[in-house]
Design an enzyme around this catalytic site. Structure first.
Site, PDB file in Angstrom:
ATOM      1  CB  CYS A 161      -0.855   0.027   1.130  1.00  0.00           C
ATOM      2  SG  CYS A 161      -1.351   1.238   1.879  1.00  0.00           S
ATOM      3  CD  GLU A 162       0.041   5.418  -3.874  1.00  0.00           C
ATOM      4  OE1 GLU A 162      -0.369   6.599  -4.488  1.00  0.00           O
ATOM      5  OE2 GLU A 162       0.691   5.255  -4.837  1.00  0.00           O
ATOM      6  CG  HIS A 163      -2.612   5.202   0.738  1.00  0.00           C
ATOM      7  ND1 HIS A 163      -3.503   4.743   0.233  1.00  0.00           N
ATOM      8  CD2 HIS A 163      -2.134   6.776   0.182  1.00  0.00           C
ATOM      9  CE1 HIS A 163      -3.809   5.412  -1.328  1.00  0.00           C
ATOM     10  NE2 HIS A 163      -2.946   6.823  -0.940  1.00  0.00           N
ATOM     11  CG  HIS A 164      -1.152   2.459   6.053  1.00  0.00           C
ATOM     12  ND1 HIS A 164      -2.128   2.893   5.242  1.00  0.00           N
ATOM     13  CD2 HIS A 164      -1.581   3.762   6.856  1.00  0.00           C
ATOM     14  CE1 HIS A 164      -3.030   3.815   5.618  1.00  0.00           C
ATOM     15  NE2 HIS A 164      -2.862   4.751   6.258  1.00  0.00           N
ATOM     16  CD  GLN A 186      -7.123  -4.515  -4.630  1.00  0.00           C
ATOM     17  OE1 GLN A 186      -6.729  -4.157  -3.504  1.00  0.00           O
ATOM     18  NE2 GLN A 186      -8.614  -5.601  -4.902  1.00  0.00           N
ATOM     19  CG  HIS A 241      -6.363  -3.493   1.044  1.00  0.00           C
ATOM     20  ND1 HIS A 241      -4.775  -2.602  -0.007  1.00  0.00           N
ATOM     21  CD2 HIS A 241      -6.355  -4.323   0.497  1.00  0.00           C
ATOM     22  CE1 HIS A 241      -5.747  -2.555  -0.831  1.00  0.00           C
ATOM     23  NE2 HIS A 241      -6.079  -3.562  -1.002  1.00  0.00           N
ATOM     24  CB  CYS A 276      -2.587  -0.265   5.549  1.00  0.00           C
ATOM     25  SG  CYS A 276      -4.067  -0.255   4.470  1.00  0.00           S
TER      26      CYS A 276
HETATM   27 ZN   LIG Z   1      -3.186   1.518   3.160  1.00  0.00          ZN
END
Ligand SMILES: [Zn+2]
Length: 244
Positions: free
Chosen positions: A130-133, A171, A199, A201
């Protein structure tokens, strides 16, 4: 000085502070809701100016810094090699798909058998992040196409999925990137991609839901326009995988 000639009430990016505040809030929410900003992975033009070796050296130093800040004792035998291991893993393995030079070159074959039916490759392992976490996304991809006269080796379908998975991802974007690559390589719009993934995260932090998975789909050409084609694909995907 900005082209509009004003620097009052603007930051270096030229936005009004209120815009930036709104923007920051939105970006934060986007991150937590896992929304992508674009289909292309946001890469800078200078992304590959540094060699892999130089990147690993820099990441090693920064990761050591993070571990130090967390209070970890980097002289401990178990920890001292971690910054280098993480740097190598980032550059050479889990984010190696950022580099277009690593894109699998798919050799095209003529469709000698005149097999113009659907080909489904299902259950392709997806290991992404995941690019956010920067924590794992783990799941399966099911891809299909109807040959326009060209075919590629089956293992290439897996390699294309894995190449795009080896990036910081969202995704939805991963799904569309795989579909677009298949369309370009196979010279057809008749492509379908479904990804079912968990995910970490979501399961290990945030809402801590350990049971949910996320399904994303992309249907092109006949998979989009023809209900029977789409249903046939979904039937194949839902059937149990052949036993060996
Ligand atoms: Zn994430």
């Amino acid at each position: 000085m900005k082209p509009n000639g004003t620097s009052l009430n603007t930051r270096s990016n030229g936005h009004h502070p209120a815009y930036d505040l709104l923007h920051d809030v939105t970006v934060d929410e986007m991150g937590d809701d896992h929304v992508a900003s674009s289909i292309e992975t946001p890469l800078r033009d200078d992304a590959f100016d540094l060699s892999d070796e130089a990147k690993m050296d820099l990441i090693e130093g920064h990761f050591r810094h993070i571990m130090n800040i967390l209070g970890l004792d980097l002289t401990d035998d178990s920890l001292k090699g971690t910054p280098r291991r993480v740097a190598k893993m980032y550059v050479k393995e889990i984010f190696s798909g950022l580099n277009p030079a690593k894109k699998p070159q798919a050799a095209l074959f003529e469709n000698k058998y005149q097999y113009n039916e659907m080909l489904v490759e299902k259950g392709i392992t997806v290991h992404s992040h995941c690019e956010h976490h920067f924590v794992p996304i783990i799941g399966r991809a099911h891809v299909a196409y109807i040959s326009s006269g060209k075919v590629i080796g089956l293992s290439k379908l897996n390699r294309i999925v894995q190449y795009f998975a080896k990036r910081p991802q969202v995704q939805e974007r991963l799904t569309v990137q795989i579909a677009n690559e298949l369309k370009a390589v196979l010279e057809t719009e008749d492509v379908a991609v479904v990804i079912d993934a968990r995910h970490l995260c979501v399961s290990m932090r945030g809402v801590q839901d350990v049971n949910s998975s996320t399904v994303t789909v992309h249907y092109g050409g006949k998979f989009k326009s023809d209900e029977a084609t789409r249903q046939e694909f979904l039937r194949h995907v839902s059937e149990p995988t052949a036993a060996l």
